[in-house]
Design a protein around this motif. Structure first.
Motif: not given
Length: 210
Positions: A6-33
């Motif tokens: 599936l191809k998914v766009n995630f539109l959001g704020d700092s949580i979607t952006e990944g503020h608070g994580t240590t790397a882009p791959e740690k953000v929830f949508h990348q973990v789901i991917k």
């Protein structure tokens, strides 16, 4: 909804952006991917942004990049659009709350309706899904200008999505993270890597049910 490829766009704020994580791959949508084998999970998260348009200029100009404005640049080939916002509408800004039957983008409720209508027009073949805000430490403090609490914003998203026939994953109700847990939500709002991992587990399961 089958998430594989599936191809998914995630539109959001700092949580979607990944503020608070240590790397882009740690953000929830990348973990789901990675877990579900999605083709891509595009990150359209910008910290501090709100669903409603504001009447005055914010202290940080990027906060004024409201959701519908940024929806213009999203990939049109996406199979689904996931919208995750509302906590900043509660937290700061001058937009009033509004009513659930409004389309006034200078109000929160109106902007939610307007955004849904825009996404339906611009992504006619895509599934549209809203996530409600997660809990935060100050969520019961009435916010300006309408003395609303965070649950009021959550309830509005759920009601408007119901009226519009849009799927909603009520993270506020599911409550996957305790904002007082400093390991999961160090600042009481933004999840850590572990917090994002827990969110990914819950969101991935819920997306699979849609």
């Amino acid at each position: 909804m089958e998430l594989k490829n599936l191809k998914v766009n995630f539109l959001g704020d700092s949580i979607t952006e990944g503020h608070g994580t240590t790397a882009p791959e740690k953000v929830f949508h990348q973990v789901i991917k990675e877990k579900y084998g999605m083709e891509y999970a595009y990150n359209y998260g910008v910290g501090g942004t709100r669903i409603a348009r504001q009447t005055s200029v914010s202290a940080d100009h990027k906060w004024d990049l409201y959701f519908a404005l940024r929806a213009e640049i999203m990939d049109r080939s996406a199979d689904a659009v996931v919208v995750f916002g509302g906590t900043n509408d509660y937290g700061h800004g001058d937009a009033i709350f509004g009513t659930v039957d409004s389309e006034d983008i200078y109000t929160f409720c109106g902007a939610v309706n307007s955004l849904i209508n825009k996404l339906k027009r611009d992504f006619p073949d895509s599934k549209i899904i809203f996530l409600t805000p997660i809990h935060r430490l100050d969520e019961d403090n009435p916010s300006a200008p309408d003395s609303k609490v965070l649950s009021d914003y959550v309830d509005a998203i759920v009601e408007i999505c119901g009226r519009q026939g849009v799927s909603v994953i009520d993270l506020f109700k599911i409550n996957p993270l305790d904002p007082s847990d400093s390991e999961l939500v160090p600042d009481g709002l933004h999840p850590s890597d572990k917090g994002h991992s827990i969110m990914a587990e819950v969101i991935g399961e819920e997306l699979s049910k849609i």
